[in-house]
Scaffold this motif. Structure first.
Motif, PDB file in Angstrom:
ATOM      1  N   LYS A 166      36.102  42.405  38.445  1.00 46.67           N
ATOM      2  CA  LYS A 166      37.431  42.325  39.069  1.00 46.67           C
ATOM      3  C   LYS A 166      38.514  42.713  38.068  1.00 46.67           C
ATOM      4  O   LYS A 166      39.465  43.429  38.408  1.00 46.67           O
ATOM      5  N   TYR A 184      38.377  46.440  37.692  1.00 46.22           N
ATOM      6  CA  TYR A 184      38.985  47.071  38.872  1.00 46.22           C
ATOM      7  C   TYR A 184      40.507  46.986  38.824  1.00 46.22           C
ATOM      8  O   TYR A 184      41.209  47.971  39.096  1.00 46.22           O
ATOM      9  N   ASP A 185      41.015  45.819  38.465  1.00 46.28           N
ATOM     10  CA  ASP A 185      42.474  45.623  38.410  1.00 46.28           C
ATOM     11  C   ASP A 185      43.112  46.514  37.351  1.00 46.28           C
ATOM     12  O   ASP A 185      44.209  47.060  37.560  1.00 46.28           O
TER      13      ASP A 185
END
Length: 709
Positions: free
Chosen positions: A371, A374-375
């Motif tokens: 995550k 991805y961010d």
């Protein structure tokens, strides 16, 4: 006998020795084994695999190296097998080239490790393109390239087991050497005969500080990689202590207790400045000695003359016919110098650093989850991101280069893509510099190559030439890029001579491909969203002001909470210093861009000087943060800190209020002896006054830069 032993030790601990051994062993394997098996053509992909892996090599602990190697080989396999799979289909290959160019560039957002791996992966792809047709069977080329990379990775892993923290020693050795130069430069600020506002000295100090920040970050990163898997390693704990000592000394050396012009004027006929300068110079030499002690695994022996020099400086201060306020300032400078001396004397001790201190003070910007990854990438998926623009630029350069290759059928035309990849940088100035270096190195390498190919015309001499060229390439890769380009060009010549190809054909192909790739990269940076640094300057100026405000805020907290030295304080200090270093680098790049606005550069240099001075004033508060302040001084500190914080964030200043604060501070200084104040109270008031005095010019210069944009 002892001299000979010392010389041998210096050779053994030379920073390039183990790396040279690693490279030579890897190259011996990629050349001698194929020669022994009668598969001499396999030498080329195996050697290129070693080169790609070495370029993508990341300093890490033995455990982490296994993880990194697995990730690297996975990326290499995707790149190599994709090229061979799609190569017969130009349309699909073009699409794959565009997507891979973008993807493997944008993942640099995940951190330095991924940035290095992505570069190695793209190089692996271009190496595969260059080698297509070398073998009849499909995927043999890819397998050999990956095997070469694996071979290098295993050698590097074994070396990391034998010498697990050798690289950390080298980084810290360089940090202390640079810190020594910083102290030497700082000693030049105590010159009683200076009449030019210390412009030359300040410029020298700023330049060295930029190099020091970079070196300290490399040391921090190396330590972090070791601490994640080897926290119990005694030598790692010792090196961690050295790093913290360097941090503390840097902060103390950065501090500025008084205007140097004022100090030079008031002590023009005194010996005090000479004594301060001598101590700083000797402390710079002490840092160089510590660097040697790290390198040669020896304890540091402190110079006993420091005690004598501190005593003489103290006597000079006590006997000088100066004002009480100046005496207090000099006593605080003396205290700061003695605290640096204390760090030197305690540097061989490690028991006073707790595990909590380790966890809190080493901060690394690592990807923690999918995550998080991805961010980070998502944040860069906009044209406002320089990394996104560069990723698109690389993709388009690859696409245009491939189309040129299809249209011209240039032999070894994929050198165009490799040249463009190596040369194309996010900004014009660096790209232009690389074009000149690459072209000069290639031409020199070609002239030498044509001559040496005829000289080394037997298999044993060709193998020797390949090993030597590749080794010399890595020796000079980071220090002398032109020389490195010469040797990588020679490596190309000797490699293709194994296939029986004409050296003149290789030479012309290399020259044409280098010209096309260089021009393509330069035009891409110039025409496709040119990242002119003057456009970046305003945002960096704003960031510098914000970081300085946060540094002052966290320093103020230290006085409220008794020098807790937590991660917030160290992070704020690091951000302020790193931004100052980035600003210095940006201005240097701006000066070489074609669209040079000399007035803007002058403003930028002025802001850089003011910024460095402002940080030095905050650092002075930082070095005395173990002390408690008198209640009314603490209140004054609190009010002024909020005032400065708002001014730096809003880029506006209330001149009337600033003047009132300056008068209030001066009143405290004038009546200092009438109150029960300490030396530290005086120093805090003095530093706040110095900050307020330059704050209006900081705001004015900032606004000129921002509005000019």
């Amino acid at each position: 006998m002892k001299i000979q032993t010392d010389r041998t030790k210096k050779i053994f601990y030379h920073s390039n020795l183990l790396f040279s051994i690693r490279i030579i062993i890897a190259l011996l394997g990629t050349t001698l084994i194929p020669a022994f098996l009668g598969e001499i053509h396999a030498t080329i992909p195996l050697t290129l695999g070693v080169i790609a892996a070495a370029i993508a090599d990341i300093d890490a602990s033995p455990k982490q190296r296994i993880v990194n190697l697995s990730l690297l080989l996975t990326c290499f396999a995707i790149a190599a097998f994709s090229v061979e799979l799609l190569f017969p289909y130009p349309g699909l290959f073009l699409i794959g080239l565009i997507l891979s160019g973008f993807f493997f560039t944008i993942i640099g957002a995940l951190g330095q490790k991924f940035s290095v791996i992505s570069l190695g992966t793209l190089l692996m792809a271009t190496y595969t393109m260059l080698g297509v047709g070398l073998f009849k069977d499909q995927y043999v080329l890819s397998c050999l390239l990956i095997l070469g990379a694996l071979w290098y990775g295993l050698i590097a892993w074994i070396e990391s087991i034998v010498q697990p923290i050798r690289t950390t020693h080298e980084y810290l050795n360089h940090s202390f050497k640079t810190l020594g130069k910083f102290l030497q430069a700082k000693s030049h600020m105590f010159d009683p005969d200076e009449t030019d506002d210390f412009k030359i000295q300040t410029s020298e100090l700023t330049t060295i500080n930029q190099a020091l920040i970079k070196s300290m970050n490399e040391s921090k990163r190396s330590l972090f990689n070791r601490l994640r898997g080897d926290q119990g390693h005694k030598r790692v704990r010792i090196m961690l202590n050295y790093y913290f000592v360097a941090q503390d000394i840097h902060e103390r050396a950065t501090s500025s207790h008084i205007s140097y012009q004022k100090l030079s004027h008031q002590l023009k006929n005194s010996d005090i400045l000479f004594r301060i300068s001598r101590i700083l110079s000797l402390q710079g030499k002490a840092c160089a000695q510590i660097a040697d002690s790290i390198k040669y695994h020896q304890p540091y022996h402190h110079n006993h003359l420091f005690e004598k020099y501190f005593k003489l400086l103290d006597e000079s201060i006590q006997n000088a016919d100066i004002s009480i306020s100046l005496r207090l300032t000099l006593q605080n400078i003396l205290k700061n110098l003695t605290e640096i001396d204390k760090q030197f004397r305690q540097i061989n001790q490690v028991n006073y650093i707790s595990q909590d201190s380790t966890n809190n003070n080493i901060v690394e910007d690592e990807v923690s989850s999918f995550k998080d990854a991805y961010d980070r990438i998502k944040k860069h998926l906009t044209l406002k991101s320089a990394l996104f623009r560069h990723s698109v630029r690389i993709s388009l350069v690859f696409a245009i280069g491939y189309i040129i290759i299809l249209l011209t059928h240039l032999p070894h035309g994929y050198w165009i893509l490799m040249t463009a990849l190596v040369i194309c940088q996010p900004n014009y100035s660096t790209t232009q510099k690389r074009v000149l270096i690459r072209f000069a190195g290639t031409i020199s390498g070609i002239f030498l190559g044509v001559f040496f190919v005829y000289l080394f015309n037997t298999l044993p001499t060709q193998i020797f030439a390949i090993i030597t060229s590749a080794w010399l390439y890595f020796i000079f890769k980071n220090s002398r890029q032109a020389s490195a380009t010469v040797f990588i060009t020679l490596l190309v010549f000797f490699s293709f001579s194994l296939t029986g190809e004409s050296s003149w054909d290789v030479a012309w192909s290399r020259i044409i491909a280098t010209i096309i790739g260089s021009v393509g990269a330069l035009l891409a940076v110039f025409l496709l969203w040119p990242d002119w640094k003057y456009r970046t300057l305003p945002s960096l100026v704003e960031t510098a002001n914000h970081d300085n405000a946060n540094y002052l805020k966290q320093t103020h907290r230290q006085y409220q909470e008794s020098r807790i030295d937590n991660v917030d304080y160290r992070y704020a200090r690091r951000e302020a210093h790193e931004n100052s270093a980035d600003l210095s680098e940006l201005i240097s790049i701006m000066s070489n861009e074609p669209k040079v606005d000399h007035d803007l550069i002058d403003q930028a240099f002025r802001f850089l000087t003011l910024n460095h001075t402002f940080i030095s004033y905050i650092a002075t508060l930082g070095v005395h943060r173990a002390s408690k302040l008198s209640p009314d001084i603490q209140i004054m500190f609190n009010n002024i800190e909020h005032f400065i914080h708002d001014a730096l964030h809003l880029h506006t200043i209330d001149d009337v209020k600033n003047h009132e604060y300056c008068n209030a501070l001066q009143e405290i200084l004038d009546t200092f002896n009438d109150h029960d104040y300490t030396n530290i109270d005086y120093q805090v008031i003095s530093q706040l006054q110095l900050m307020l005095q330059i704050l209006p010019e900081i705001i004015e210069t900032s606004n000129k830069i921002i509005l000019k944009h």
